[in-house]
Design a protein around this motif. Structure first.
Motif, PDB file in Angstrom:
ATOM      1  N   LYS A 191       0.844  -1.189   0.000  1.00  0.00           N
ATOM      2  CA  LYS A 191       0.000   0.000   0.000  1.00  0.00           C
ATOM      3  C   LYS A 191       0.881   1.242   0.000  1.00  0.00           C
ATOM      4  CE  LYS A 191      -3.777  -2.205   2.471  1.00  0.00           C
ATOM      5  NZ  LYS A 191      -4.629  -2.158   3.655  1.00  0.00           N
TER       6      LYS A 191
ATOM      7  N   ALA B  65       1.152   5.295   1.162  1.00  0.00           N
ATOM      8  CA  ALA B  65       0.569   6.153   2.179  1.00  0.00           C
ATOM      9  C   ALA B  65       1.346   7.455   2.298  1.00  0.00           C
ATOM     10  CB  ALA B  65       0.556   5.444   3.524  1.00  0.00           C
ATOM     11  N   VAL B  66       0.666   8.440   2.835  1.00  0.00           N
ATOM     12  CA  VAL B  66       1.271   9.723   3.185  1.00  0.00           C
ATOM     13  C   VAL B  66       1.214   9.829   4.702  1.00  0.00           C
ATOM     14  CG1 VAL B  66       1.004  12.227   3.062  1.00  0.00           C
ATOM     15  CG2 VAL B  66       0.567  10.822   1.041  1.00  0.00           C
ATOM     16  N   VAL B  67       2.336  10.179   5.298  1.00  0.00           N
ATOM     17  CA  VAL B  67       2.359  10.388   6.741  1.00  0.00           C
ATOM     18  C   VAL B  67       2.375  11.900   6.978  1.00  0.00           C
ATOM     19  CG1 VAL B  67       3.602   9.993   8.898  1.00  0.00           C
ATOM     20  CG2 VAL B  67       3.655   8.250   7.079  1.00  0.00           C
ATOM     21  N   GLU B  68       1.289  12.393   7.592  1.00  0.00           N
ATOM     22  CA  GLU B  68       1.170  13.819   7.879  1.00  0.00           C
ATOM     23  C   GLU B  68       1.556  14.069   9.330  1.00  0.00           C
ATOM     24  OE1 GLU B  68      -2.973  14.516   7.182  1.00  0.00           O
ATOM     25  OE2 GLU B  68      -2.622  15.051   5.100  1.00  0.00           O
TER      26      GLU B  68
ATOM     27  N   ASP C  26       1.072  16.965  12.269  1.00  0.00           N
ATOM     28  CA  ASP C  26       0.370  18.208  12.591  1.00  0.00           C
ATOM     29  C   ASP C  26       1.264  19.127  13.433  1.00  0.00           C
ATOM     30  OD1 ASP C  26       0.238  17.346  15.247  1.00  0.00           O
ATOM     31  OD2 ASP C  26      -1.869  16.765  15.135  1.00  0.00           O
TER      32      ASP C  26
ATOM     33  N   GLU D  37       1.404  12.266  14.259  1.00  0.00           N
ATOM     34  CA  GLU D  37       1.399  11.755  12.896  1.00  0.00           C
ATOM     35  C   GLU D  37       0.075  11.079  12.573  1.00  0.00           C
ATOM     36  OE1 GLU D  37       4.806   9.234  12.382  1.00  0.00           O
ATOM     37  OE2 GLU D  37       6.128  10.947  12.105  1.00  0.00           O
ATOM     38  N   ARG D  38      -0.337  11.251  11.331  1.00  0.00           N
ATOM     39  CA  ARG D  38      -1.544  10.603  10.823  1.00  0.00           C
ATOM     40  C   ARG D  38      -1.178   9.995   9.474  1.00  0.00           C
ATOM     41  NH1 ARG D  38      -7.051  13.020   8.438  1.00  0.00           N
ATOM     42  NH2 ARG D  38      -5.572  14.195   7.226  1.00  0.00           N
ATOM     43  N   VAL D  39      -1.588   8.754   9.266  1.00  0.00           N
ATOM     44  CA  VAL D  39      -1.279   8.053   8.013  1.00  0.00           C
ATOM     45  C   VAL D  39      -2.536   8.022   7.148  1.00  0.00           C
ATOM     46  CG1 VAL D  39      -0.524   5.889   6.981  1.00  0.00           C
ATOM     47  CG2 VAL D  39       0.468   6.647   9.146  1.00  0.00           C
ATOM     48  N   ARG D  40      -2.369   8.455   5.898  1.00  0.00           N
ATOM     49  CA  ARG D  40      -3.463   8.383   4.929  1.00  0.00           C
ATOM     50  C   ARG D  40      -3.046   7.467   3.803  1.00  0.00           C
ATOM     51  NH1 ARG D  40      -5.169  13.543   2.323  1.00  0.00           N
ATOM     52  NH2 ARG D  40      -2.951  13.987   2.302  1.00  0.00           N
ATOM     53  N   GLU D  41      -3.869   6.478   3.510  1.00  0.00           N
ATOM     54  CA  GLU D  41      -3.576   5.573   2.405  1.00  0.00           C
ATOM     55  C   GLU D  41      -3.886   6.254   1.082  1.00  0.00           C
ATOM     56  OE1 GLU D  41      -4.819   1.179   0.670  1.00  0.00           O
ATOM     57  OE2 GLU D  41      -5.567   1.815   2.616  1.00  0.00           O
ATOM     58  N   ILE D  42      -3.046   6.022   0.095  1.00  0.00           N
ATOM     59  CA  ILE D  42      -3.256   6.550  -1.253  1.00  0.00           C
ATOM     60  C   ILE D  42      -3.884   5.441  -2.079  1.00  0.00           C
ATOM     61  CG2 ILE D  42      -2.160   7.443  -3.341  1.00  0.00           C
ATOM     62  CD1 ILE D  42       0.124   8.425  -1.505  1.00  0.00           C
TER      63      ILE D  42
END
Length: 84
Positions: A63, A65-68, A70, A75-80
């Motif tokens: 998968k 993902a982007v690790v943001e 704040d 950290e928050r992980v969003r799957e692409i």
């Protein structure tokens, strides 16, 4: 419309490619090239390399993902998700 001319020499063959792009795509390509101080050709080469990497990883079942991070360092992980 795409036009391709191949030239062979010592080592790798060089291919001349003519591609029609929408104005906004060309603007983005120029912006990317200028951002890194690269030629349009090198920018396209890098884009192809990145897309190949992504396709290879997806083919392996991995998968993307982007690790943001704040302002608080959380950290928050969003799957692409890629659309075919």
């Amino acid at each position: 419309m795409t036009k391709i001319e191949e030239k062979t020499g010592v080592g790798t063959a060089i291919v001349r490619l003519s591609v029609n792009l929408a104005a906004d795509a060309m603007d983005t390509l120029r912006w990317l090239a200028n951002r890194r101080g690269l030629s349009l050709t090198e920018t396209i080469r890098r884009a192809i390399t990145v897309l190949k990497f992504i396709e290879d990883e997806v083919d392996k079942g991995n998968k993307l993902a982007v690790v943001e991070t704040d302002a608080n360092g959380q950290e928050r992980v969003r799957e692409i998700l890629l659309v075919a």
